[in-house]
Design a protein around this motif. Structure first.
Motif, short mmCIF file in Angstrom:
data_model
loop_
_atom_site.label_atom_id
_atom_site.label_comp_id
_atom_site.label_asym_id
_atom_site.label_seq_id
_atom_site.Cartn_x
_atom_site.Cartn_y
_atom_site.Cartn_z
N PHE A 121 0.85 -1.18 0.00
CA PHE A 121 0.00 0.00 0.00
C PHE A 121 0.89 1.24 0.00
N CYS A 122 0.48 2.27 -0.73
CA CYS A 122 1.29 3.49 -0.83
C CYS A 122 0.48 4.69 -0.36
N GLY A 123 1.15 5.61 0.33
CA GLY A 123 0.50 6.84 0.79
C GLY A 123 0.40 7.86 -0.33
N ARG A 124 -0.38 8.89 -0.09
CA ARG A 124 -0.64 9.92 -1.10
C ARG A 124 0.64 10.63 -1.57
N ASP A 125 1.58 10.85 -0.66
CA ASP A 125 2.81 11.57 -1.04
C ASP A 125 3.81 10.69 -1.79
N ARG A 126 3.54 9.38 -1.85
CA ARG A 126 4.36 8.38 -2.55
C ARG A 126 5.78 8.25 -1.97
N HIS A 127 5.99 8.73 -0.77
CA HIS A 127 7.28 8.55 -0.10
C HIS A 127 7.28 7.30 0.78
N THR A 128 6.10 6.80 1.12
CA THR A 128 5.99 5.71 2.09
C THR A 128 5.16 4.56 1.54
N VAL A 129 5.65 3.34 1.78
CA VAL A 129 4.93 2.12 1.43
C VAL A 129 4.81 1.28 2.70
N LYS A 130 3.63 0.70 2.89
CA LYS A 130 3.44 -0.28 3.96
C LYS A 130 3.17 -1.63 3.32
N MET A 131 3.70 -2.68 3.96
CA MET A 131 3.54 -4.04 3.48
C MET A 131 2.95 -4.90 4.59
N LEU A 132 1.94 -5.67 4.24
CA LEU A 132 1.26 -6.54 5.20
C LEU A 132 1.42 -7.98 4.75
N TRP A 133 1.83 -8.85 5.69
CA TRP A 133 2.04 -10.26 5.36
C TRP A 133 1.67 -11.14 6.54
N TRP A 134 0.93 -12.20 6.27
CA TRP A 134 0.55 -13.20 7.26
C TRP A 134 1.57 -14.33 7.21
N SER A 135 2.26 -14.59 8.32
CA SER A 135 3.32 -15.60 8.35
C SER A 135 2.84 -16.97 8.82
N GLY A 136 1.55 -17.09 9.06
CA GLY A 136 1.01 -18.37 9.52
C GLY A 136 0.62 -18.34 10.98
N ASP A 137 1.28 -17.49 11.75
CA ASP A 137 0.95 -17.38 13.17
C ASP A 137 0.74 -15.92 13.61
N GLY A 138 0.79 -15.00 12.65
CA GLY A 138 0.57 -13.59 12.96
C GLY A 138 0.91 -12.73 11.76
N PHE A 139 0.52 -11.47 11.86
CA PHE A 139 0.78 -10.52 10.78
C PHE A 139 2.10 -9.79 10.99
N TRP A 140 2.77 -9.51 9.88
CA TRP A 140 3.93 -8.63 9.86
C TRP A 140 3.48 -7.34 9.18
N LEU A 141 3.86 -6.21 9.73
CA LEU A 141 3.61 -4.92 9.11
C LEU A 141 4.95 -4.24 8.94
N LEU A 142 5.33 -4.05 7.69
CA LEU A 142 6.62 -3.42 7.38
C LEU A 142 6.36 -2.08 6.70
N GLN A 143 7.27 -1.16 6.88
CA GLN A 143 7.13 0.15 6.28
C GLN A 143 8.46 0.61 5.74
N LYS A 144 8.44 1.22 4.55
CA LYS A 144 9.65 1.80 3.98
C LYS A 144 9.33 3.21 3.53
N ARG A 145 10.23 4.14 3.85
CA ARG A 145 10.09 5.53 3.44
C ARG A 145 11.34 5.92 2.67
N LEU A 146 11.14 6.48 1.48
CA LEU A 146 12.25 6.97 0.67
C LEU A 146 12.51 8.43 1.03
N ASN A 147 13.77 8.79 1.17
CA ASN A 147 14.10 10.17 1.55
C ASN A 147 14.10 11.13 0.38
N ASN A 148 14.77 10.80 -0.70
CA ASN A 148 14.92 11.74 -1.81
C ASN A 148 14.17 11.32 -3.07
N LEU A 149 13.46 10.23 -3.01
CA LEU A 149 12.73 9.72 -4.17
C LEU A 149 11.27 9.49 -3.79
N THR A 150 10.46 9.23 -4.79
CA THR A 150 9.10 8.77 -4.53
C THR A 150 8.94 7.41 -5.20
#
Length: 113
Positions: free
Chosen positions: A44-73
């Motif tokens: 999933f991407c935010g409106r400013d396109r600097h941040t992405v969140k990733m959701l993944w089910w590992s079998g026993d719970g969810f992982w929520l990861l986030q990446k933010r780009l500093n100088n790029l979108t």
């Protein structure tokens, strides 16, 4: 722990990234019409396109990861589709800030003389 991702789905357009796991899980189910418990990775991407969140089910719970780009979108499609499946290579390029949507192979011309 083994990280085995079945498929990778990207939600085109912008998502409210104030959503946590439960909110993104609802987006995956209702708007993308996919099962978040199936072992797929959802992006999933935010409106400013600097941040992405990733959701993944590992079998026993969810992982929520986030990446933010500093100088790029992030190059993010605005399509009206509910979900786009992308490959592992495309995911890697996307997370590096590479616009694989517009990339094309480099063609080398033969030298004729």
């Amino acid at each position: 722990m083994e990280f085995s991702i079945r498929n990778c789905y990207l939600r085109p357009g912008f998502t409210d990234l104030r959503n946590g796991m439960n909110g993104l899980m609802r987006v995956a189910m209702s708007e993308m019409e996919l099962d978040p418990l199936g072992g797929d990775l959802f992006l999933f991407c935010g409106r400013d396109r600097h941040t992405v969140k990733m959701l993944w089910w590992s079998g026993d719970g969810f992982w929520l990861l986030q990446k933010r780009l500093n100088n790029l979108t992030f190059a993010w499609p605005k399509s009206g589709l509910e979900a786009l499946e992308i490959s592992e290579t495309q995911l890697s390029m996307l997370l590096q800030g590479i616009d694989f949507w517009r990339s094309h192979p480099v063609l080398l011309a033969e030298k004729t003389c």
